[in-house]
Enzyme design. Sequence first.
Site, mmCIF file in Angstrom:
data_model
loop_
_atom_site.group_PDB
_atom_site.id
_atom_site.type_symbol
_atom_site.label_atom_id
_atom_site.label_comp_id
_atom_site.label_asym_id
_atom_site.label_seq_id
_atom_site.Cartn_x
_atom_site.Cartn_y
_atom_site.Cartn_z
ATOM 1 N N HIS A 154 -19.480 -11.747 -6.263
ATOM 2 C CA HIS A 154 -19.126 -11.896 -4.847
ATOM 3 C C HIS A 154 -20.125 -11.335 -3.840
ATOM 4 O O HIS A 154 -19.805 -11.247 -2.650
ATOM 5 C CB HIS A 154 -17.720 -11.333 -4.586
ATOM 6 C CG HIS A 154 -17.610 -9.845 -4.772
ATOM 7 N ND1 HIS A 154 -16.926 -9.294 -5.824
ATOM 8 C CD2 HIS A 154 -18.068 -8.805 -4.050
ATOM 9 C CE1 HIS A 154 -16.971 -7.969 -5.726
ATOM 10 N NE2 HIS A 154 -17.666 -7.646 -4.668
ATOM 11 N N ASP B 233 -12.512 -6.968 -3.814
ATOM 12 C CA ASP B 233 -13.538 -6.966 -2.758
ATOM 13 C C ASP B 233 -14.112 -8.346 -2.443
ATOM 14 O O ASP B 233 -15.215 -8.440 -1.936
ATOM 15 C CB ASP B 233 -14.664 -6.005 -3.170
ATOM 16 C CG ASP B 233 -15.603 -5.694 -2.009
ATOM 17 O OD1 ASP B 233 -15.121 -5.635 -0.873
ATOM 18 O OD2 ASP B 233 -16.805 -5.529 -2.252
ATOM 19 N N HIS C 125 -15.640 0.725 -8.332
ATOM 20 C CA HIS C 125 -16.095 -0.646 -8.043
ATOM 21 C C HIS C 125 -17.618 -0.663 -8.127
ATOM 22 O O HIS C 125 -18.289 0.058 -7.386
ATOM 23 C CB HIS C 125 -15.622 -1.055 -6.655
ATOM 24 C CG HIS C 125 -15.954 -2.468 -6.310
ATOM 25 N ND1 HIS C 125 -15.410 -3.534 -6.985
ATOM 26 C CD2 HIS C 125 -16.778 -2.992 -5.383
ATOM 27 C CE1 HIS C 125 -15.887 -4.659 -6.471
ATOM 28 N NE2 HIS C 125 -16.716 -4.352 -5.497
#
Length: 969
Positions: A549, A344, A232
């Site tokens: 995000h 996430d 990630h």
Amino acid sequence: SFYLNLLFGDRCPAASVSCFQTPRRVPYAEAVAQEFRPARVGDAFGPTWETCWFKVELSIPKAWAGQEVHFIWESDGEGMVWRDAQPVQGLTKEGEKTSYILTSSLKETEPHSLTLYVELACNGLFGAGKGSMIAPPDPDKRFTLSKAELAIFNRDVYELLVDLEILLDMAQLLGEENQRSFQALYTANQMVNLCDVTDPSTFPAARRLAAAIFSQKNGESQHTIHAMGHCHIDSAWLWPYEETIRKCARSWVTVVRLMECNPELTFVCSQAQQFEWVRCWYPGLYTQIQDYVAKGRFIPVGGTWVEMDGNLPSGESMVRQFLQGQRFFQQQFGRTCSEFWLPDTFGYSAQLPQLMRGCGIRRFLTQKLCWNLVNTFPHHTFFWEGIDGSRVLAHFPPGDSYGMHGRVEEMLKTVKNNKDKGRVNHSAVLFGFGDGGGGPTRKMLDRMKRMSDTDGLPRVQISTPDRLFSALEKESSQLCTWLGELFLELHNGTYTTQAQIKKGNRECERILHDVEVLSTLALAEGGKFQYPASELQRLWRLLLLNQFHDVLPGSCIQLVVEDALRYYAGGQSLAGGDGGTDSLSFPALVTAPSMGYAIAKEPLLPPQPVSVMKQGDGSITMENGVIAVCLDTMGRLTSLRLAHSERESVLDGCCANQFALFDDIPLYWDAWDVMDYHLETRKPVTTLLKPLEITQAGGLRGSASFSLQIGERSTLTQEIILDATCPYIRFLTQVEWKEAHKFLKVEFPVQVRSTNATYEIQFGHLQRPTHWNTSWDWARFEVWAHKWLDLSEHGFGVALLNDSKYGASAHGNILSLSLLRAPKSPDAMADIAHHQFTYAVMPHRGSFQDAGVIQCAYNLNFPLHTLPASSAPCSAWSAFSVSSPAVVLETVKQVSLSHSHMAVVVRLYEAHGSTVGVWLQTSLPVKEAMLCDLLERPDARSCLPLEHQGLRLSFTPFQVLSVLLVLRQ
């Protein structure tokens, strides 16, 4: 630790190390041409965000023939090894990557002298927080080079250590009641007894003991884990966008190296933007990645441009995330993604299932709901159903992580924690360092190889998303369904933090909408107009990038905020001047037809002028024949009524437009969280700086202004505006905000009773409770909405509209809009600035649908554009109109079919929650019409007949339809 010391044999220092330092992130060719100065192990470099390039001369001793030789590099910064002008290995101590394998068995023919370059970023895997990870970056941090040497790597010792680790974990974690734990423990004990650490020839017998345990197989019913390499990488967070480009390269080149020696490794990778960065900046690496994509081992997932926030982007923005992402993956790799990958993000809109289905996706993976602060989400594998009825198969890895390390403990947790035992017997494990990059390591893979089918442990297969979801689909008949939003009971402050980013997002969404509509209409008119397709794509991609995000939610460092605001400024420049706001003083009176124009002739005479009157006690009344309002000297509404009605909207004995300040001190996640206990600290704002005065006396517009002091250092000035014929009253607000850990809201206590309030979301709306009966209810003490929220009882209601806010709540009969926060981490200056925003209140008869609340919220957000009348060929013209107010025409854009045909996509959605048939009328020269999906792929079976009344379309509640119109040239 004794065995660990044996991992490396002889060591040899680098022949020479020299260094060149720069504040810029420069390409390799430019860096190596610089003047390098001598450097030594133990030196410290910096400050934060600088880059140091090291030239490292190595000379491998001839005596090391036949040995595995590693180049060891340890420093506090993030490194990239370059060899022969190509990036070859990422090195990050925090990501357990401190060595670059030069050879697995040194041959005489291999070069013994070589030159490497190491590009060192003066930041760690998680940036450079001062004192804690999420603290603002320390600008003066220094980064020490602690090792730069050659060493022999003892692979046999390493393998023995991994064997022992797995056995000891089994012994410890399987429990005393399980005979396997004792078998593992006794085997490990025998291995230690067999081994003479000074004699490697004793190792194979010890390893055979371990292999005997690992090869004892499970029964058929054992749970199967689908393990996939994962990394990630936040596109920006505690580091700027530019550093992310290098994080991608460091992480992905490491994956490519691992794939070369581990043919079974698969790696899943989301975010088209990151692929595009690597394509532009690291073409050699990108070519290798393309090869592994073609082999099905480096697997693009997600289908979106970035892993965007799941709440705040508009419906159209979410469509474009998929459109830009899926198109990129199709163009670059010849395939689109079949699963939406968003591990996430801080909650998931109830409209996402329909948008996913419209983009060819029926599978969804996340794990973020395990972060819920209050309620444990009841499933790991389930069907998720959106507000329109669309369903997708959702899977949350039961280990509650997207960055596992392949340990026994994680595999056991995955099985034990699974909430859907008995319904499905497969689940995912995503392994690899993440957030700041890093990715999988050889050790993670080697741990899991020993667990491929070992009695007492789940079966662990290196797998792919397709294999996982195919297995789940086969078992899906007993799965439960979750209806509506996946609300994260945490990080509710992200609806409000960094208000300038939120405003930039909303403004650029509006501007791109308007530019696309106007460009499409100009194109349809014929002539020489060129549709600005590439410029629009560039601007959309910047807007989509900022919806990442940790950017749009406001949970990023100041450097990122500056980048984001600069990107918005690029979009805002399209609208010219102050962002294209309507400068007319009579917006309420001009009625332009749908997607068209009308000529307004002076003088404009309202059917009923606005009257503004000051009363003896200093209060001011305003009325326009639609609504009537009474304001006290502090700008609070003491009365709000529909004209010619005695029905009062404001609760008896209360004032609406009441500002309140709260203490806002989260437990840890400062920019992210607002905790429920902040509600106990409410202080009404009562310090008046300038009492209410009339600023526009009426006629076409009436208004009154006042100023308040907020807290100790901040001031708020507001102009309360009532336009002729307008059904709502607007509050144009300016705040000079200088607070620390305070939360500013505005409250409207209304005389309406309902157990649910309604909130606009993407392409629709949903209801949330106004009570706190259960833990699921009170956990939603702070929620998000788009352009409006509404509280209605039968026959009457009150709506709150806004032009740039997202945080809201409705508790009992108090509607509240969240205006500003003041967190200090990770950006110490978050929101300390001048802010301007508008909200409005609208009392209405009947339902919000019939009263036109949705259209009014659009009008507030999309003011009319004004042009000189001389530029209009006729007095009024409409490009498109829809026969029902239940259907909103959201988007008009060009689509490229082929060079010979010009085509337009029109996107509409049902906004009332009703089943309805409508006519879409257009004055464009349409040759043929058909439905298409959200990726603009035509549905050949849905040709729409062109009739006199237009095109007939049928909608179910909250359905989104895209119509492809091929135009006559």
